[in-house]
Scaffold this motif. Structure first.
Motif, mmCIF file in Angstrom:
data_model
loop_
_atom_site.group_PDB
_atom_site.id
_atom_site.type_symbol
_atom_site.label_atom_id
_atom_site.label_comp_id
_atom_site.label_asym_id
_atom_site.label_seq_id
_atom_site.Cartn_x
_atom_site.Cartn_y
_atom_site.Cartn_z
ATOM 1 N N ASP A 1 0.838 -1.207 0.000
ATOM 2 C CA ASP A 1 0.000 0.000 0.000
ATOM 3 C C ASP A 1 0.872 1.256 0.000
ATOM 4 O O ASP A 1 0.527 2.263 -0.631
ATOM 5 C CB ASP A 1 -0.903 0.012 1.230
ATOM 6 C CG ASP A 1 -2.003 -1.036 1.153
ATOM 7 O OD1 ASP A 1 -2.220 -1.584 0.053
ATOM 8 O OD2 ASP A 1 -2.637 -1.314 2.191
ATOM 9 N N ARG B 1 -4.801 3.612 8.567
ATOM 10 C CA ARG B 1 -4.063 2.734 7.647
ATOM 11 C C ARG B 1 -2.558 2.824 7.934
ATOM 12 O O ARG B 1 -1.994 3.920 7.956
ATOM 13 C CB ARG B 1 -4.341 3.118 6.202
ATOM 14 C CG ARG B 1 -5.752 2.793 5.736
ATOM 15 C CD ARG B 1 -5.900 3.041 4.250
ATOM 16 N NE ARG B 1 -7.213 2.692 3.777
ATOM 17 C CZ ARG B 1 -7.577 1.469 3.389
ATOM 18 N NH1 ARG B 1 -6.694 0.491 3.441
ATOM 19 N NH2 ARG B 1 -8.799 1.244 2.965
ATOM 20 N N GLN C 1 1.127 -8.778 3.326
ATOM 21 C CA GLN C 1 -0.010 -8.541 4.201
ATOM 22 C C GLN C 1 0.429 -7.969 5.541
ATOM 23 O O GLN C 1 -0.229 -7.084 6.108
ATOM 24 C CB GLN C 1 -0.779 -9.853 4.428
ATOM 25 C CG GLN C 1 -1.522 -10.354 3.208
ATOM 26 C CD GLN C 1 -2.819 -9.605 2.974
ATOM 27 O OE1 GLN C 1 -2.832 -8.410 2.710
ATOM 28 N NE2 GLN C 1 -3.923 -10.319 3.092
ATOM 29 N N ASN D 1 1.192 -4.306 5.005
ATOM 30 C CA ASN D 1 -0.007 -3.502 4.754
ATOM 31 C C ASN D 1 -0.874 -3.320 5.993
ATOM 32 O O ASN D 1 -1.512 -2.266 6.157
ATOM 33 C CB ASN D 1 -0.841 -4.134 3.644
ATOM 34 C CG ASN D 1 -0.206 -3.954 2.268
ATOM 35 O OD1 ASN D 1 0.675 -3.125 2.090
ATOM 36 N ND2 ASN D 1 -0.647 -4.742 1.311
ATOM 37 N N HIS D 2 -0.925 -4.332 6.869
ATOM 38 C CA HIS D 2 -1.856 -4.292 7.998
ATOM 39 C C HIS D 2 -1.185 -4.077 9.348
ATOM 40 O O HIS D 2 -1.862 -3.721 10.315
ATOM 41 C CB HIS D 2 -2.680 -5.573 8.034
ATOM 42 C CG HIS D 2 -3.559 -5.762 6.831
ATOM 43 N ND1 HIS D 2 -4.789 -5.155 6.711
ATOM 44 C CD2 HIS D 2 -3.370 -6.477 5.688
ATOM 45 C CE1 HIS D 2 -5.329 -5.490 5.546
ATOM 46 N NE2 HIS D 2 -4.494 -6.289 4.910
ATOM 47 N N PRO E 1 -0.115 -6.018 11.918
ATOM 48 C CA PRO E 1 -0.869 -6.617 13.023
ATOM 49 C C PRO E 1 -0.091 -6.545 14.331
ATOM 50 O O PRO E 1 1.087 -6.865 14.377
ATOM 51 C CB PRO E 1 -1.057 -8.070 12.568
ATOM 52 C CG PRO E 1 0.113 -8.329 11.679
ATOM 53 C CD PRO E 1 0.375 -7.037 10.974
ATOM 54 N N GLU F 1 -5.044 -10.733 15.071
ATOM 55 C CA GLU F 1 -4.853 -10.124 13.754
ATOM 56 C C GLU F 1 -3.930 -10.967 12.894
ATOM 57 O O GLU F 1 -4.139 -11.097 11.682
ATOM 58 C CB GLU F 1 -4.275 -8.716 13.911
ATOM 59 C CG GLU F 1 -5.195 -7.723 14.596
ATOM 60 C CD GLU F 1 -4.516 -6.387 14.801
ATOM 61 O OE1 GLU F 1 -4.677 -5.502 13.930
ATOM 62 O OE2 GLU F 1 -3.803 -6.230 15.817
ATOM 63 N N LEU G 1 -4.260 -13.063 8.809
ATOM 64 C CA LEU G 1 -3.381 -12.757 7.674
ATOM 65 C C LEU G 1 -2.547 -13.948 7.227
ATOM 66 O O LEU G 1 -2.162 -14.022 6.059
ATOM 67 C CB LEU G 1 -2.441 -11.597 8.047
ATOM 68 C CG LEU G 1 -3.109 -10.285 8.453
ATOM 69 C CD1 LEU G 1 -2.064 -9.269 8.867
ATOM 70 C CD2 LEU G 1 -3.962 -9.742 7.316
ATOM 71 N N THR H 1 -6.367 2.059 16.230
ATOM 72 C CA THR H 1 -7.491 1.432 15.538
ATOM 73 C C THR H 1 -8.752 2.276 15.591
ATOM 74 O O THR H 1 -9.662 2.097 14.781
ATOM 75 C CB THR H 1 -7.797 0.050 16.150
ATOM 76 O OG1 THR H 1 -8.007 0.200 17.563
ATOM 77 C CG2 THR H 1 -6.645 -0.898 15.920
#
Length: 213
Positions: free
Chosen positions: A13, A66, A109, A112-113, A115, A120, A124, A153
């Motif tokens: 991202d 994000r 992943q 991008n996330h 965790p 979480e 993924l 979050t």
């Protein structure tokens, strides 16, 4: 027409956001040059639909919740290096044969996330509990929390994160990719409201009243 190479690389991202912003700046520069040379702002090589997609995507990826809105290239590089040092980076073919490790898609992943919890992480990485031990899972989470910024979050658009990872060294010359208020206003001004047609919200009600009469 045939596809020679369906997918050359996986983009995070952060890379997509940087690419779109660079493209947007190039388009603005080209538009200024055309205006200076021809004094005609009506000419535009960029289709309106493409500009809309660019604006909406940049706006979505810049949201405060994000991870990519907080990340810098140094964060991603240090994170991937830490995973490699801990033995989690291996060829996909070996992982498919049952060897513990993270595939390219799974590492993407994680970037991008970002965790920050085991829950979480389970969303993924497929079959996380069967493929990795508790120590390996803890190693992965430690790499994420240590090297990647963790957004709040509950953050709304463009809000300040609760926690961020410390910036790695050698950050000289790195452009800040987080949009400030001036950039947001400039992006919004690219699509002024008076260029779009809006239906009168009372139009339907008036028509209904006439029918009732």
């Amino acid at each position: 027409m045939r596809v020679v190479k369906a997918r050359a690389a996986l983009l995070s991202d952060l890379e997509v956001l940087q690419l779109l912003r660079e493209t947007e700046e190039q388009q603005k520069t080209q538009a200024r040059h055309r205006k200076e040379e021809t004094d005609d702002v009506s000419e535009n090589d960029v289709p309106p639909n493409l500009r809309t997609i660019q604006f909406e995507t940049i706006n979505a990826l810049s949201q405060g919740f994000r991870p990519c809105s907080l990340q810098k290239p140094e964060h991603v590089r240090s994170f991937l290096q830490a995973l490699d040092q801990k033995g989690h980076v291996k060829p996909d073919a070996r992982i498919l044969e049952g060897e513990p490790g993270l595939t390219k898609g799974e590492r993407l992943q994680l970037v991008n996330h970002a965790p920050a919890s085991i829950v979480e992480l389970h969303t993924l990485i497929e079959e996380l509990g069967q493929r990795m031990s508790d120590d390996q899972i803890a190693d992965i989470l430690d790499c994420v929390v240590t090297h990647l910024p963790i957004p709040d979050t509950s953050a709304t658009a463009m809000s300040v994160p609760a926690t961020t990872a410390p910036m790695p060294e050698n950050t000289e010359g790195v452009q800040d990719i987080v949009m400030d208020e001036a950039e947001i206003e400039a992006a919004q001004d690219a699509f002024p409201e008076d260029e779009f047609e809006h239906e009168d919200p009372n139009a339907g009600a008036s028509a209904q009243d006439d029918d009732d009469d």
